[in-house]
Scaffold this motif. Sequence first.
Motif, PDB file in Angstrom:
ATOM      1  N   PRO A 210       0.819  -1.217   0.000  1.00 49.64           N
ATOM      2  CA  PRO A 210       0.000   0.000   0.000  1.00 49.64           C
ATOM      3  C   PRO A 210       0.851   1.265   0.000  1.00 49.64           C
ATOM      4  CG  PRO A 210      -0.865  -1.601   1.565  1.00 49.64           C
ATOM      5  CD  PRO A 210       0.457  -2.138   1.105  1.00 49.64           C
ATOM      6  N   GLY A 211       0.491   2.204  -0.866  1.00 47.80           N
ATOM      7  CA  GLY A 211       1.283   3.410  -1.028  1.00 47.80           C
ATOM      8  C   GLY A 211       1.207   4.375   0.132  1.00 47.80           C
ATOM      9  N   ASP A 212       0.221   4.198   1.051  1.00 46.66           N
ATOM     10  CA  ASP A 212       0.084   5.134   2.164  1.00 46.66           C
ATOM     11  C   ASP A 212       0.809   4.661   3.414  1.00 46.66           C
ATOM     12  OD1 ASP A 212      -1.550   2.957   2.605  1.00 46.66           O
ATOM     13  OD2 ASP A 212      -3.246   4.127   3.388  1.00 46.66           O
ATOM     14  N   ARG A 213       1.607   3.582   3.298  1.00 46.25           N
ATOM     15  CA  ARG A 213       2.326   3.065   4.457  1.00 46.25           C
ATOM     16  C   ARG A 213       3.812   3.392   4.340  1.00 46.25           C
ATOM     17  NH1 ARG A 213      -0.297  -2.975   5.514  1.00 46.25           N
ATOM     18  NH2 ARG A 213      -2.483  -2.298   5.499  1.00 46.25           N
TER      19      ARG A 213
END
Length: 537
Positions: free
Chosen positions: A289-292
Motif C-alpha cells: 500500500p502506497g500510504d504506508r
Amino acid sequence: MREFLILGPLEVRSEEGPIGLGGPRQRALLAALLLRAGRVVPMEQLVDELYGADPPRNATASLQNFVVALRKALGPDVLVTRAPGYVLAVTAEQIDARRFEQLLADARASSPEERRSLVVRALDLWRGPALAEFAFEEWAQTEARRLDELRLAAGEERIAADVELGRPADVVPELESLVREHPLRERPCELLMRALYAAGRHADALAAFDAHRAALDELGLEPGEAVRRLQASILRHDAGLTPGRNGRGDRDADADIVKALVAGRVVPVLGLDGGTDLAAHLASAFGYPGDRPLDLARVSQYAATMNGSGPLYDELHRRFQAATDPQPVHRFLASLPPRLRERGAPHQLIVSGRYDLALERAFDEASEEVDVVTYVASGPYRGKFWHRPPGEEPRPIDVPNTYATELSLERRTILLNLHGAVDRLPEREWESFVITEDDYIDYLGRSDVASSVPVALAARLRRSHFLFLGYEMVDWNLRLVMQRVWGDRPVAYRSWAVDPQPTALERAFWRRFDVDVLDVEPDAYVELLARRLEDAA
C-alpha cells in the motif's frame, strides 16, 4: 572523453560540446542510470522510477526506445544491456559528482593550503542544486540531498582551511550567516567558535556555543562531544587550542586505521547498501500500500504475509544474484590480503549485513580465497551458521564451540554474513535472509545466536578494532550487530564509523559505544586509505 554532469542541470559534454539528451523521461532515464553507474539497474526498477506506481501498458517499450535513442547520442559502448536491465559503463572520472567527492577525499590528507585549493576546485564543479530538474522525483531525492549536504560540508572545509591559515576574522561573517541558516548543525558552530577565539573574541566564542546549545535544547538534544570539548578548552584558554575537524582529528584516525589494518587488527563491518531502493522495488513487486511507510523490514513482512516467504525469497534471489558488481569498498577489502601476508599479519574477518555476492566476486577477481560463514534464518538448520570453504560445498556448523581449526585467519579471509545471503548454487538449499519484521523478532529473541558464532570468530570479534562502512540509523542490521557483539558495553578497542553527514542523533548513537565518527563517503574514504597504504609500503 564524455563528461556526465549532475551537479546542477543534467548535461553530457563531448569534445565537440553538449550532447542532446532528448525529452524529460529520456533525461530521467540517463540520470537514474548515472546514480548507479557501473551497476546493473533492473528494467522493472527503471519503469517504476520513470512512471510511478501505475505505468502505462507501453512503459517497457517506451523505455527500450529511450535506451535506443541514448545509445545513438552516447555511443553503443556506454549504455550496455545486461540482464535483468542496463548498466551505464562510465568511469568515476567522467562524472562530476564522483570527481567532486574524490577531490574532497584528497583534501582530507592535505596541508591547509592544498586542502583549500582542492576544495575550491571541488566547489567550482557545481552549476546549481544537484539533479536540479529532478527535485520532485522520489528516486533522485536521496542522492540529491546527499550531494547538497556534501556541498555544504565542502564549504565548511574551505572555511576551516581559512581559519587554519590565519584568516579567522575574514570568515566570521560567513560563518555567522551559516550558523543562522543551520542552527542545529555542529560543524559551523565549532568553526565559528574557533574563528572567534582565534580573532580574540573569546566571549563571543562562548556565546556562540550557548546559542547552539539553546537551539538543540528545544529538541531535547545535547551538543556533540567536539563542541563541548572546544567550549571547555576556550574556558581554560588552552595554549594549544588550534583548529580541528572531527573530535580527535580525522588525520589521526586515518593513520590509526592504516596502522591497525596492516597489523590485521581491524574488522570491517559492511552495512546494507541500497536498502531504500530495495524497499521500493519490493513494494512495487508485491503491491505494498502506497500510504504506508516504505521501510524494508515492513515491506518484506507484507510481502511474506500476503504472498508467502517463497515468492519473497524468489524476488530477493533474483535481485541479489544480479547484484554482483564490486564497488570500491569491496575492491579495497579484496586488495588487502597480499599486504597482510607480506607483513605476516592475520587475514581479515569481514562482518557483513548485506545479502549479495559483490564482495565474494571482488575476492574472486583478485584471485583471493575466502571462507564464507552465513547465518541460516529458515529451514532445518535455522538459527545456525553454515561454512563454505573455497571450492567446497557448504556445511552446517553444529558445534560452534569446537569449530576452530576449520576456520583460520592465518590461512585466508573469512566473510561472516550475520543476516543470511543469496545462495549461488542452483538448488538454493542454504539461502535465507533476515529481512522481515518476523525475522528480526526471531533473531532478537534467540539468546543463542551469539553463541552460534564459531568460537574462533567470536574471540576475534572481542579483540579487534571495528570499521563500520555504509550504515544508517534506519538500518536494523546496525543495531543487531552492535547488540550481538557488545551488548550495551562500549567497544574494547578504538573503532570508527564512516558516516557521511551524521545527524546529532547518529553522533549520539555512535558515542554511546565509544565509536569515532568520520564524516566522509565510504567509497571516497577507502580510496584515501588505499593511497595511505601505498605511502606506508
